[in-house]
Each structure stands twice: as C-alpha cells, then as structure tokens.
Design a protein around this motif. Sequence first.
Motif, PDB file in Angstrom:
ATOM      1  N   VAL A  69       5.460   0.976   6.107  1.00 18.15           N
ATOM      2  CA  VAL A  69       6.298  -0.209   5.885  1.00 18.15           C
ATOM      3  C   VAL A  69       6.689  -0.311   4.418  1.00 18.15           C
ATOM      4  N   ALA A  70       5.746   0.002   3.523  1.00 19.50           N
ATOM      5  CA  ALA A  70       6.053  -0.025   2.088  1.00 19.50           C
ATOM      6  C   ALA A  70       7.186   0.945   1.767  1.00 19.50           C
ATOM      7  N   LYS A  71       7.130   2.123   2.356  1.00 19.93           N
ATOM      8  CA  LYS A  71       8.174   3.116   2.132  1.00 19.93           C
ATOM      9  C   LYS A  71       9.511   2.625   2.687  1.00 19.93           C
ATOM     10  N   ALA A  72       9.476   2.063   3.896  1.00 21.48           N
ATOM     11  CA  ALA A  72      10.706   1.556   4.515  1.00 21.48           C
ATOM     12  C   ALA A  72      11.311   0.413   3.713  1.00 21.48           C
ATOM     13  N   ALA A  73      10.450  -0.356   3.033  1.00 26.51           N
ATOM     14  CA  ALA A  73      10.928  -1.489   2.230  1.00 26.51           C
ATOM     15  C   ALA A  73      11.407  -1.059   0.849  1.00 26.51           C
ATOM     16  N   GLY A  74      11.286   0.263   0.565  1.00 24.34           N
ATOM     17  CA  GLY A  74      11.806   0.773  -0.697  1.00 24.34           C
ATOM     18  C   GLY A  74      10.815   0.852  -1.833  1.00 24.34           C
ATOM     19  N   SER A  75       9.534   0.556  -1.560  1.00 20.58           N
ATOM     20  CA  SER A  75       8.502   0.622  -2.594  1.00 20.58           C
ATOM     21  C   SER A  75       7.256   1.304  -2.039  1.00 20.58           C
ATOM     22  N   PRO A  76       7.266   2.642  -1.976  1.00 18.98           N
ATOM     23  CA  PRO A  76       6.175   3.385  -1.339  1.00 18.98           C
ATOM     24  C   PRO A  76       4.778   3.064  -1.858  1.00 18.98           C
TER      25      PRO A  76
END
Length: 201
Positions: free
Chosen positions: A143-150
């Motif tokens: 989810v962090a990756k999908a939100a643009g902040s891995p």
Amino acid sequence: MNTVPDIVYALSTSDSAVEQRLRERLATAAAESGLLDVAYRTLDTPIGSLLLASTDRGLVRVAFPRQDHDAVLQSLSEQISPRILRAPARLDVAAREIEEYFCGERTKFDLPLDLRLSKGFRRSVLGCLVDIEYGHTASYAAVAKAAGSPRAVRAVGTACALNPLPVVVPCHRVVRSDGSMGRYAGGPEAKSILLTLEAAA
C-alpha cells in the motif's frame, strides 16, 4: 421560528414510537431548514453496533463500539459542525449496503463518501484501500508503494488506524508482510470476522 440546538445527540435505542416520530420530524425540519450538517444513526452488525454519520457530501464516519460513539460524535461536532442530529433516514442507503455486505450479498459499496477527515498522505492511502478487491489482501508495504511512498510503511499503518470509514474503505484488507493481521481499530476479532466473511464468499 424553528431552531435546532447546536448539539443534539442521544444513542438510546429504547425510544418509544412517539419519541422516534418526534425525532424524525425534528430531523426533517432541520434538514429542510438547512440546519442539519451531520446526521447519524447506529447499526447492529456481526462486529458490534456501528455508528454511521453523514454530511450532505456523503458518508463521513463509521465508528466501532470500542471507539466510544459519544466521543466520536463530540469530535464530529468539533471538526465538522455542532449541528448534528440523530437522523436515521438520511443513512438508510448506507445502512442497507452495509447489511448487504455482512449478508454476503455485496462486495463493493456504491456510497458517496466525504473524506474531509483525512488529509495529505492519509487521504492518498484511503484511495489505495478502495482498490484492494473484496476477498483479497495487501501488505502495508504494498500500500505504501501504491500511495507513492514505498518507505512509508509505518505511515500506512497510522492511516489505516485512523481511517474514518472502516468497513466501507477496507483497511481490514491490509495485513503484515508475513500474512499476520496486524492491528485494527475495531479490534483483532472484528478484523478476523471481516476477513473470514470475505474469504468465505
């Protein structure tokens, strides 16, 4: 001239028929006069009595019993408007869709949502949560990756914990990378019930 008290809420479910009709009339009059900014009701579900609240934009809050409904209403009165009233009819559609979900008849909600209680990165996370399909899970890292902040895995956990619309915006579908459930605002039993319900469909 009709007026409505700034804060009007009571969670009693034992109102008489007359009291219920009076509440309905008050809610209708308040809405017609533009004096009802936040409507709410409660709904019995397999994970306890949920508090549902909406504005004219859409569903704004879903709260678990353990989150203290009175405290949630007080917070809504401070964050959105003190013109808050128990007005179940305004939430009939939301209540019906949630009941259909718990009966296994609905896998996606079609409700207008008011996301004003989440801002910045947390708002971005909510947008990713609705993309996790019914019966599936995603890790906090994904989810962090999908939100643009891995690297913002912990921030995703915080966004899920503070999700103002649990169940409808499915933070229960976010789990740890090792597959364990992780924490949940409704408690581990509620998260387990939701995941089990969806897995059984």
